[in-house]
Write an enzyme that holds these catalytic residues in place. Structure first.
Site, PDB file in Angstrom:
ATOM      1  N   SER A  40       9.041  -3.497  -2.013  1.00 22.86           N
ATOM      2  CA  SER A  40       9.306  -3.088  -0.638  1.00 22.86           C
ATOM      3  C   SER A  40       9.266  -4.246   0.350  1.00 22.86           C
ATOM      4  O   SER A  40       9.874  -4.171   1.418  1.00 22.86           O
ATOM      5  CB  SER A  40       8.299  -2.021  -0.204  1.00 22.86           C
ATOM      6  OG  SER A  40       6.971  -2.464  -0.393  1.00 22.86           O
ATOM      7  N   HIS A 306       3.806  -3.513   6.236  1.00 20.18           N
ATOM      8  CA  HIS A 306       5.029  -4.144   5.746  1.00 20.18           C
ATOM      9  C   HIS A 306       5.645  -5.007   6.849  1.00 20.18           C
ATOM     10  O   HIS A 306       5.442  -4.752   8.032  1.00 20.18           O
ATOM     11  CB  HIS A 306       6.060  -3.093   5.325  1.00 20.18           C
ATOM     12  CG  HIS A 306       5.776  -2.466   3.994  1.00 20.18           C
ATOM     13  ND1 HIS A 306       4.842  -1.474   3.836  1.00 20.18           N
ATOM     14  CD2 HIS A 306       6.306  -2.703   2.767  1.00 20.18           C
ATOM     15  CE1 HIS A 306       4.805  -1.116   2.556  1.00 20.18           C
ATOM     16  NE2 HIS A 306       5.686  -1.847   1.895  1.00 20.18           N
TER      17      HIS A 306
END
Length: 326
Positions: A40, A306
């Site tokens: 990711s 993230h």
């Protein structure tokens, strides 16, 4: 990152952690065949890293986004590269090399986010997308094999009933080896083994490719007390209830050792290590100029620690420089 093997909520958190074939390729009109692989952190995944992009209008659940660094490179470099982006949210090292992956898309029940496309069909191991003629292969993976999302989740869970300034229950949990929980050293040893095998496989598939092994960015500040603590909006934009000593532990004993493991394997296999950590220091989850979002982003949307679009743009800069295109 990927769903983990322990507490049930971890599955949710994990979803939402050679030489260039022609040395003069960057100086000529030749198109560079580039394959981008990873988890990711390469795919983008979160809304703060742009809208989802699909191949032929079909979603495969890997959640690649327009602001992710492979797609930024595709846009920036245009006809100079022929980019194949097979990065996939939740990927492990094994799923890059040999195992099919069942992507989760944006299915995040814990956040009351449900993906209408879930469940998705399995996707092939990413290495199968590398042609023998590839010039560049970039890979950023290992966080899910290490279990980084599991570590963060357990830290905030244990930290919710601890003293935020002095207690370190998470560090104790992951260094004691009690209850059969793999220690950080054991996890890093396994990551090192698998990572080395992965690099060897990439080199065997594309022997003339320049392989770029990316580390992970500076997620946690050197002074964790700058992070907001708690389950309020400010805390969720950081690490919620992870204590400050545990954040220090995650930074020094987990993330920095993890990057050192990747760098060591890159050196052993004579591939290029791309240091993503140093150039992102000062832009961590708790910074006012953050390139990494916290559990939630600044708009209150899910982010699960993230990189945002600004972080991906900086990584794209580093990759351009690594292949002589910057």
């Amino acid at each position: 990152m990927r769903r983990a093997r322990v507490p049930a909520l971890v599955a949710v958190v994990c979803t939402a952690l050679g030489a260039l074939a022609a040395p003069a390729a960057a100086e000529s009109a030749d198109v560079i065949q580039w394959v981008a692989m990873g988890d990711s952190y390469a795919a983008g995944v979160i809304p703060a890293a742009g809208v989802e992009v699909t191949g032929g209008g079909q979603r495969d659940g890997c959640a690649r986004t327009a602001g992710s660094y492979p797609e930024v490179l595709r846009t920036r470099l245009g006809d100079a590269i022929d980019l194949t982006n097979v990065s996939c949210g939740g990927a492990t090292i094994a799923e890059v090399v040999s195992d099919p992956q069942s992507p989760n898309g944006y299915n995040l029940p814990f956040f009351e986010v449900y993906d209408p496309g879930y469940p998705f069909s399995p996707v092939d191991p990413q290495v199968s997308a590398i042609p023998e003629s590839a010039n560049v292969v970039s890979v950023q993976v290992g966080g899910n094999t290490l279990g980084f999302a599991e570590l963060i989740y357990v830290c905030l869970q244990l930290g919710s009933s601890a003293d935020k300034d002095t207690d370190h229950p998470c560090a104790d949990y992951f260094t004691s080896g009690g209850d059969g929980v793999p220690t950080i050293t054991e996890r890093l040893t396994e990551v090192s083994r698998q990572y080395g095998e992965m690099l060897g496989t990439i080199q065997a598939v594309a022997p003339n490719a320049k392989v770029l092994a990316l580390g992970y960015p500076a997620i946690i500040p050197e002074d964790p007390s700058t992070c907001a603590y708690g389950f309020d909006a400010a805390g969720l934009r950081n690490f919620a209830t992870a204590t400050y000593p545990d954040l220090d532990f995650l930074r020094t004993e987990v993330l920095e050792r993890f990057n050192a493991t990747i760098a060591q394997q890159a050196a052993t296999h004579n591939v290029t290590y791309v240091d993503v950590y140093t150039p992102t220091v000062g832009h961590d989850v708790c910074s006012s100029d953050k390139w990494i979002e916290g559990l939630a982003d600044r708009s209150g949307g899910w982010a699960l620690v993230h990189p945002n679009a600004a972080g991906h743009a900086r990584i794209a800069d580093l990759l351009e420089a690594a292949v002589g295109l910057g």
